[in-house]
Design a protein around this motif. Structure first.
Motif, PDB file in Angstrom:
ATOM      1  N   ILE A  19      45.094 -48.687  -5.741  1.00 15.48           N
ATOM      2  CA  ILE A  19      45.193 -47.228  -5.634  1.00 15.48           C
ATOM      3  C   ILE A  19      46.641 -46.879  -5.315  1.00 15.48           C
ATOM      4  O   ILE A  19      47.277 -47.516  -4.482  1.00 15.48           O
ATOM      5  CB  ILE A  19      44.237 -46.726  -4.544  1.00 15.48           C
ATOM      6  N   SER A  20      47.156 -45.866  -5.993  1.00 18.22           N
ATOM      7  CA  SER A  20      48.582 -45.570  -5.921  1.00 18.22           C
ATOM      8  C   SER A  20      48.832 -44.152  -5.415  1.00 18.22           C
ATOM      9  O   SER A  20      48.075 -43.222  -5.726  1.00 18.22           O
ATOM     10  CB  SER A  20      49.169 -45.719  -7.329  1.00 18.22           C
ATOM     11  N   PHE A  70      50.909 -42.281  -6.569  1.00 21.74           N
ATOM     12  CA  PHE A  70      51.220 -41.450  -7.733  1.00 21.74           C
ATOM     13  C   PHE A  70      50.051 -40.555  -8.143  1.00 21.74           C
ATOM     14  O   PHE A  70      50.269 -39.463  -8.634  1.00 21.74           O
ATOM     15  CB  PHE A  70      51.659 -42.310  -8.923  1.00 21.74           C
ATOM     16  N   THR A  71      48.820 -41.030  -7.949  1.00 15.54           N
ATOM     17  CA  THR A  71      47.708 -40.118  -8.238  1.00 15.54           C
ATOM     18  C   THR A  71      46.952 -39.698  -6.992  1.00 15.54           C
ATOM     19  O   THR A  71      46.444 -38.587  -6.944  1.00 15.54           O
ATOM     20  CB  THR A  71      46.682 -40.713  -9.219  1.00 15.54           C
ATOM     21  N   ALA A  72      46.886 -40.569  -5.981  1.00 13.53           N
ATOM     22  CA  ALA A  72      46.097 -40.221  -4.797  1.00 13.53           C
ATOM     23  C   ALA A  72      46.677 -38.993  -4.092  1.00 13.53           C
ATOM     24  O   ALA A  72      45.949 -38.214  -3.478  1.00 13.53           O
ATOM     25  CB  ALA A  72      46.018 -41.407  -3.844  1.00 13.53           C
ATOM     26  N   SER A 128      45.306 -35.914  -5.765  1.00 21.28           N
ATOM     27  CA  SER A 128      43.885 -35.770  -5.414  1.00 21.28           C
ATOM     28  C   SER A 128      43.729 -35.248  -3.995  1.00 21.28           C
ATOM     29  O   SER A 128      42.886 -34.392  -3.727  1.00 21.28           O
ATOM     30  CB  SER A 128      43.173 -37.121  -5.494  1.00 21.28           C
ATOM     31  N   ALA A 129      44.540 -35.786  -3.090  1.00 23.07           N
ATOM     32  CA  ALA A 129      44.443 -35.381  -1.681  1.00 23.07           C
ATOM     33  C   ALA A 129      44.699 -33.884  -1.537  1.00 23.07           C
ATOM     34  O   ALA A 129      44.077 -33.210  -0.722  1.00 23.07           O
ATOM     35  CB  ALA A 129      45.434 -36.182  -0.837  1.00 23.07           C
ATOM     36  N   GLY A 138      44.319 -31.639  -4.001  1.00 20.72           N
ATOM     37  CA  GLY A 138      43.513 -30.837  -4.927  1.00 20.72           C
ATOM     38  C   GLY A 138      44.339 -30.260  -6.066  1.00 20.72           C
ATOM     39  O   GLY A 138      43.954 -29.273  -6.688  1.00 20.72           O
ATOM     40  N   GLN A 169      46.106 -30.704  -9.866  1.00 22.85           N
ATOM     41  CA  GLN A 169      45.700 -31.390 -11.080  1.00 22.85           C
ATOM     42  C   GLN A 169      46.732 -32.429 -11.525  1.00 22.85           C
ATOM     43  O   GLN A 169      47.898 -32.094 -11.714  1.00 22.85           O
ATOM     44  CB  GLN A 169      45.464 -30.373 -12.211  1.00 22.85           C
ATOM     45  N   PRO A 170      46.308 -33.673 -11.707  1.00 20.67           N
ATOM     46  CA  PRO A 170      47.267 -34.731 -12.037  1.00 20.67           C
ATOM     47  C   PRO A 170      47.973 -34.515 -13.386  1.00 20.67           C
ATOM     48  O   PRO A 170      49.098 -34.954 -13.575  1.00 20.67           O
ATOM     49  CB  PRO A 170      46.413 -36.005 -12.067  1.00 20.67           C
ATOM     50  N   TYR A 171      47.315 -33.809 -14.299  1.00 17.95           N
ATOM     51  CA  TYR A 171      47.893 -33.513 -15.613  1.00 17.95           C
ATOM     52  C   TYR A 171      49.176 -32.704 -15.522  1.00 17.95           C
ATOM     53  O   TYR A 171      49.995 -32.733 -16.416  1.00 17.95           O
ATOM     54  CB  TYR A 171      46.933 -32.646 -16.447  1.00 17.95           C
ATOM     55  N   VAL A 223      48.396 -40.917   2.921  1.00 22.31           N
ATOM     56  CA  VAL A 223      47.416 -40.732   1.841  1.00 22.31           C
ATOM     57  C   VAL A 223      46.640 -42.034   1.613  1.00 22.31           C
ATOM     58  O   VAL A 223      47.224 -43.110   1.545  1.00 22.31           O
ATOM     59  CB  VAL A 223      48.119 -40.294   0.535  1.00 22.31           C
ATOM     60  N   GLY A 224      45.344 -41.914   1.494  1.00 21.82           N
ATOM     61  CA  GLY A 224      44.487 -43.075   1.243  1.00 21.82           C
ATOM     62  C   GLY A 224      44.026 -43.762   2.517  1.00 21.82           C
ATOM     63  O   GLY A 224      43.234 -44.693   2.459  1.00 21.82           O
ATOM     64  N   ALA A 273      42.477 -24.433  -3.310  1.00 18.52           N
ATOM     65  CA  ALA A 273      42.379 -25.712  -2.594  1.00 18.52           C
ATOM     66  C   ALA A 273      43.479 -25.828  -1.534  1.00 18.52           C
ATOM     67  O   ALA A 273      43.226 -26.278  -0.413  1.00 18.52           O
ATOM     68  CB  ALA A 273      42.469 -26.880  -3.586  1.00 18.52           C
ATOM     69  N   PHE A 327      42.209 -26.254   2.141  1.00 17.74           N
ATOM     70  CA  PHE A 327      42.280 -27.611   2.705  1.00 17.74           C
ATOM     71  C   PHE A 327      43.629 -27.957   3.313  1.00 17.74           C
ATOM     72  O   PHE A 327      43.733 -28.907   4.071  1.00 17.74           O
ATOM     73  CB  PHE A 327      41.942 -28.653   1.633  1.00 17.74           C
ATOM     74  N   ASP A 376      39.967 -41.990 -10.214  1.00 20.37           N
ATOM     75  CA  ASP A 376      40.097 -41.363  -8.904  1.00 20.37           C
ATOM     76  C   ASP A 376      39.197 -40.128  -8.890  1.00 20.37           C
ATOM     77  O   ASP A 376      38.798 -39.615  -9.936  1.00 20.37           O
ATOM     78  CB  ASP A 376      41.556 -40.958  -8.634  1.00 20.37           C
ATOM     79  N   MET A 381      38.639 -36.085  -7.903  1.00 23.41           N
ATOM     80  CA  MET A 381      39.468 -34.876  -7.910  1.00 23.41           C
ATOM     81  C   MET A 381      40.395 -34.768  -9.129  1.00 23.41           C
ATOM     82  O   MET A 381      41.269 -33.904  -9.163  1.00 23.41           O
ATOM     83  CB  MET A 381      40.351 -34.744  -6.648  1.00 23.41           C
ATOM     84  N   VAL A 385      37.372 -30.452  -7.747  1.00 26.33           N
ATOM     85  CA  VAL A 385      38.008 -29.665  -6.681  1.00 26.33           C
ATOM     86  C   VAL A 385      37.161 -28.435  -6.376  1.00 26.33           C
ATOM     87  O   VAL A 385      36.925 -28.080  -5.218  1.00 26.33           O
ATOM     88  CB  VAL A 385      39.449 -29.256  -7.079  1.00 26.33           C
ATOM     89  N   ILE A 387      35.421 -27.273  -2.866  1.00 27.20           N
ATOM     90  CA  ILE A 387      35.604 -25.948  -2.273  1.00 27.20           C
ATOM     91  C   ILE A 387      34.254 -25.295  -1.991  1.00 27.20           C
ATOM     92  O   ILE A 387      34.003 -24.775  -0.905  1.00 27.20           O
ATOM     93  CB  ILE A 387      36.457 -25.049  -3.204  1.00 27.20           C
ATOM     94  N   LEU A 432      37.224 -37.806   1.054  1.00 29.25           N
ATOM     95  CA  LEU A 432      37.574 -38.449  -0.211  1.00 29.25           C
ATOM     96  C   LEU A 432      37.720 -39.953  -0.010  1.00 29.25           C
ATOM     97  O   LEU A 432      38.304 -40.391   0.976  1.00 29.25           O
ATOM     98  CB  LEU A 432      38.941 -37.954  -0.717  1.00 29.25           C
ATOM     99  N   HIS A 467      39.499 -42.613  -2.401  1.00 29.22           N
ATOM    100  CA  HIS A 467      40.238 -42.648  -3.656  1.00 29.22           C
ATOM    101  C   HIS A 467      39.866 -43.864  -4.505  1.00 29.22           C
ATOM    102  O   HIS A 467      39.411 -44.878  -3.984  1.00 29.22           O
ATOM    103  CB  HIS A 467      41.747 -42.685  -3.378  1.00 29.22           C
ATOM    104  N   THR A 523      47.956 -43.898 -13.216  1.00 27.89           N
ATOM    105  CA  THR A 523      49.018 -44.857 -12.882  1.00 27.89           C
ATOM    106  C   THR A 523      48.740 -46.243 -13.426  1.00 27.89           C
ATOM    107  O   THR A 523      49.671 -46.959 -13.765  1.00 27.89           O
ATOM    108  CB  THR A 523      49.263 -44.978 -11.366  1.00 27.89           C
ATOM    109  N   THR A 541      51.083 -35.024 -18.356  1.00 25.21           N
ATOM    110  CA  THR A 541      50.067 -35.741 -19.130  1.00 25.21           C
ATOM    111  C   THR A 541      49.444 -34.802 -20.152  1.00 25.21           C
ATOM    112  O   THR A 541      49.324 -33.597 -19.916  1.00 25.21           O
ATOM    113  CB  THR A 541      48.998 -36.280 -18.168  1.00 25.21           C
TER     114      THR A 541
END
Lengths: 263, 263
Positions: free
Chosen positions: A113-114, A116-118, A121-122, A124, A126-128, A209-210, A249, A253, B86, B88, B94, B98, B109, B111, B117, B133
């Protein structure tokens, strides 16, 4: 001929390791690790040693980058190279994999788990919608590169979020805090003046994170300058254009002011 | 009052789950899951059920997005919501978090390893250098959006790599292949003509990332059009400017032509 397996340990502790990773590490003749690019939050390398029943040989940057210790060991047996987060996140890990293969050693990856994405997510987010990632270094006397600010601006002006990783000086026990990063961003804004970091810019921070003590916060710079995020590791996100759900979010949060939802 | 824990299952199989995730799922009164945004490669939901000793209630998109099934259950007990990758990663996750918190349900969460990644690690590309992305959708009659091409171009023109996720129609059992994505990119190049996808553009593909049968490939479009990547899930990367070590890794591990190292 030997084998070299790169294992990403993830971010939390030994309790977050997969059955596959633990079994692999137990099977290895030697386990090497580097903890200068990142580290586990909830566990020490000693905890990992207790779990897998063998010593982890901890390597310095120089030993990873310039010496053949790991490759030489992997020629003779089954060897693991462990890092926090995902494996291969640093160029030197890729370089080590190449050197091993060139010596006829077969290699494999076990992903972790990295940040870079976590981190997204933490929060909320969007990773995109993340642009390129940036690292803020500790200021050196007479050397203040503004390229991190420029790269964040490059993302921000496109509406993209930026994950900002913070400098780690593991040898000195120094880990840049989110507060320091916010100060850095405000100073860079003064120097460059592109209008990205204003009194009304939301800055997000995520600590540990994580881990079990993960904490997130989001607010205006003056608030984030004094937000107590607790012990390291910290990361910062400069958001671009927030989707309604993302803003919601952050307010719900991460304590961001409610009025960002309306914007 | 209840509790809702979002668990990212990662990409491989049940053997890749952490002790913490397994313990949490065993403790839950109910486990819900959605497998329409992604799925595990090495295991089925049935395997997961066998491991945790309870049924996973599989939800459709409509049930996640529009119904209160999960939140209602979480008001009464300890409930998990599981997804591959992952947690979220989708806006709807998300949104679910909420809605749960607004009903007074506490959330947490765990992860998981994510394609965001793990794909760069699998290819030996630096995660820092990825821009936003992009997802390529299956073509619909009379509707061919070129925004994915434009977003890739926006990254590429700045030297950044692009992770290209491919459409999943889980209900129909359709998963876009890397070959189809390469064809899509070539068609988009014809339509837009920005000179990004030429005969000499390297395109990378990664199949079943995080699984035991992970496979990577990198080559010119004509070669990638017929490269057999095997069963789904596939992802594609359009690289930007390659660092020497990245080019070397693509040549060494993904079969890219050696001459990209010299460029």
């Amino acid at each position: 001929m030997g084998e070299l397996i790169f294992v990403g340990l993830g971010l939390g502790g030994v309790d977050d390791l997969s059955a596959r990773a633990i079994r692999t590490l137990k099977e290895c003749d030697q386990v090497y690790g580097e903890f200068y690019t990142s580290k586990l939050i909830d566990s020490t390398p000693d905890d990992l040693e207790a779990l897998i029943g063998k010593k982890i040989i901890r390597l310095s940057r120089k030993e990873v980058e310039e010496e053949e210790t790991v490759v030489d060991a992997a020629k003779k047996g089954k060897v693991a190279f462990v890092t926090a987060g995902d494996t291969m996140a640093a160029t030197t890990h890729v370089d080590l994999k190449i050197r091993a293969e060139e010596e006829g050693v077969s290699t494999d990856l076990i992903h972790g788990i990295s940040i870079f994405t976590a981190c997204s997510s933490a929060l909320g987010l969007q990773p995109y919608k993340f642009g390129r990632t940036v690292t803020i270094p500790f200021p050196e006397p007479g050397y203040t590169p503004l390229s991190p600010y420029e790269n964040i601006y490059d993302n921000w002006s496109r509406g993209l979020h930026t994950l900002v990783l913070l400098d780690i000086r593991e040898e000195e026990g120094r880990y840049m805090t989110a507060n320091q990063a916010v100060q850095w961003l405000m100073d860079a804004e003064k120097a460059k003046g592109l209008g990205m970091i204003t009194e009304k810019t939301i800055i997000c921070a995520a600590a540990r994170v994580g881990s079990r003590t993960q904490k997130v916060a989001a607010n205006y710079p003056q608030k984030m300058l004094v937000e107590d995020m607790g012990p390291p590791l910290h990361a910062v996100v400069v958001p671009g254009k927030l989707h309604f759900i993302e803003a919601y979010a952050l307010a719900k949060f991460a304590g961001a002011p409610e009025d960002i939802i309306e914007d």
